[in-house]
Design an enzyme around this catalytic site. Structure first.
Site, PDB file in Angstrom:
ATOM      1  N   ASP A 112       0.810  -1.224   0.000  1.00  0.00           N
ATOM      2  CA  ASP A 112       0.000   0.000   0.000  1.00  0.00           C
ATOM      3  C   ASP A 112       0.844   1.276   0.000  1.00  0.00           C
ATOM      4  OD1 ASP A 112      -2.539  -1.218  -0.094  1.00  0.00           O
ATOM      5  OD2 ASP A 112      -2.359  -1.741   2.018  1.00  0.00           O
ATOM      6  N   ASP A 173      -6.317  -5.062  -5.272  1.00  0.00           N
ATOM      7  CA  ASP A 173      -6.089  -3.653  -4.916  1.00  0.00           C
ATOM      8  C   ASP A 173      -4.698  -3.172  -5.342  1.00  0.00           C
ATOM      9  OD1 ASP A 173      -7.537  -5.375  -3.233  1.00  0.00           O
ATOM     10  OD2 ASP A 173      -7.587  -3.972  -1.584  1.00  0.00           O
TER      11      ASP A 173
END
Ligand code: GLY
Length: 396
Positions: A112, A173
């Site tokens: 992330d 993601d």
């Protein structure tokens, strides 16, 4: 590619956009005053964002986890929209903390880094040429490259690289984390970055996107041999169901990576994700948290998925060379955005710290169910800005 599903008549949205943006700005100003440099939690608890709780060595409000950059990400869009220095100052204060975070190696064991440093550091570099933004984002990109696994050709999503439960695993993601690597490659001329993007996105297109145009949430590779192993979910209803936010990440992420690489197969992957998503929406065009649920289901919606999908559809519309197809994606985006404005926002900005209501973080674990979320807020503002200012580019 099959024909596009019917998602209802085009919605004339323009008169509602300005009022919606004004409401977001009211909330954002109030939150900047209320939180200062502390970070809110990932999701609201009712109408309010709690301060991010203390955890281990991290004090309450500290910069940890994957969602803190959505906060300055909104501030940079607000500054672009208004020119009001209150947003620029707040964004720069957060940039200083993100530069410290990467320097101190605080909570960096995650893919992330792309979400985090694109919005908190690349954005001020793009807007202001801020050298601290550039160096923090390049450091974060180097950290992200440490997670690139040979011979699988994927960026590992979660956890320590030696953790057997996470080794060789990536998730849909992760497509949104690739723009940080693309940007780093453009800045440095170092071909490692573009090569990682090309290989990782090809692996996701081949294995995480299923033949029926749905997506796995996560997929495992054998880290030693590179062999693709199996798909599994973490936040969806079932391993073989279609987690709504994952499908939305697919629309937007494949489209952004097509823009970066020119790979036509990624454009087609984005279209396939979009077709499935649009064909499985309930009547109000905002998905349930997993796409196994349809009209009449007693399940919560995930409005954040809709906000991400709106951004992805606007991106697709920009990438299409066929005008009719582009118009179709744009109309679908406008229809979903109209529903978000109408049905998923507070009646009065004073009613909630969140600007987008009724999202789900992780239903199976009971986390953030039917709450506001930092990413839902960010993508709602990005979607409004895309609708209001055609041609505007986000930081991705
Ligand atoms: N990237 C984590 C999520 O969408 O919940």
């Amino acid at each position: 590619m099959t024909s596009l599903p019917d998602t209802g008549a085009p919605v004339a949205i323009d008169p509602r956009i300005d009022a919606a943006v004004t409401d977001v700005l009211v909330t954002l100003r109030r939150n900047i005053d209320g939180f200062g440099l502390r970070y809110p939690d990932d999701t609201t608890d009712g109408a309010r964002y709690p301060v991010r709780p203390a955890s281990g060595d991290f004090a309450a409000g500290a910069n940890r986890g994957w969602t803190t950059s959505f906060w300055p990400g909104m501030m940079w869009i607000a500054w672009e929209t208004t020119g009001d220095d209150v947003f620029r100052r707040a964004g720069l204060a957060h940039l200083a903390d993100f530069a410290r975070r990467v320097r101190d190696e605080d909570d960096l064991d995650t893919h992330d880094l792309g979400f985090l440093y694109t919005l908190a550091a690349v954005a001020p570099w793009r807007l202001l040429g801020d050298p601290e933004g550039r160096s923090a984002a390049l450091d974060a990109a180097e950290h992200l490259m440490r997670r690139f696994l040979e011979p699988a050709g994927i960026v590992q999503a979660w956890g320590d690289l030696s953790d057997p439960a996470q080794r060789g695993r990536t998730i849909i993601d992760s497509l949104m984390n690739m723009p940080l690597l693309t940007w780093a490659g453009e800045q440095t001329g170092d071909a490692r970055f573009a090569d990682a993007v090309r290989r990782h996105t090809t692996q996701l297109r081949t294995h995480i996107l299923r033949e029926d145009d749905t997506t796995f949430h996560t997929f495992y590779w054998d880290a030693e041999t590179g062999e693709p192993l199996r798909g599994a979910t973490e936040q969806g209803a079932f391993d073989d169901s279609c987690w709504a936010r994952g499908q939305a990440w697919g629309i937007y992420g494949f489209a952004l990576n097509h823009r970066a690489t020119g790979d036509e197969a990624l454009l087609d992957a984005s279209r396939r994700c979009a077709e499935y998503f649009l064909a499985h929406l309930p009547a109000d065009r905002v998905p349930f948290w997993d796409m196994v649920y349809t009209d009449g289901a007693d399940a919560p919606r995930d409005s954040s998925s809709a906000a991400i999908a709106v951004c992805g559809l606007f991106e697709l519309a920009e990438l299409e060379t066929d005008a009719a197809r582009a118009a179709r994606w744009r109309e679908a985006a406008q229809g979903m955005l109209a529903s978000l404005i109408e049905n998923y926002t507070p009646a009065d900005p004073a009613d909630s710290d969140a600007v987008l209501l009724h999202s789900v973080y992780d239903f199976p674990k009971g986390i953030g169910v039917d709450q506001g979320t930092l990413w839902g807020d960010y993508f709602y503002l990005e979607a409004l800005t895309r609708a209001a200012r055609p041609g505007w580019r986000p930081a991705w």
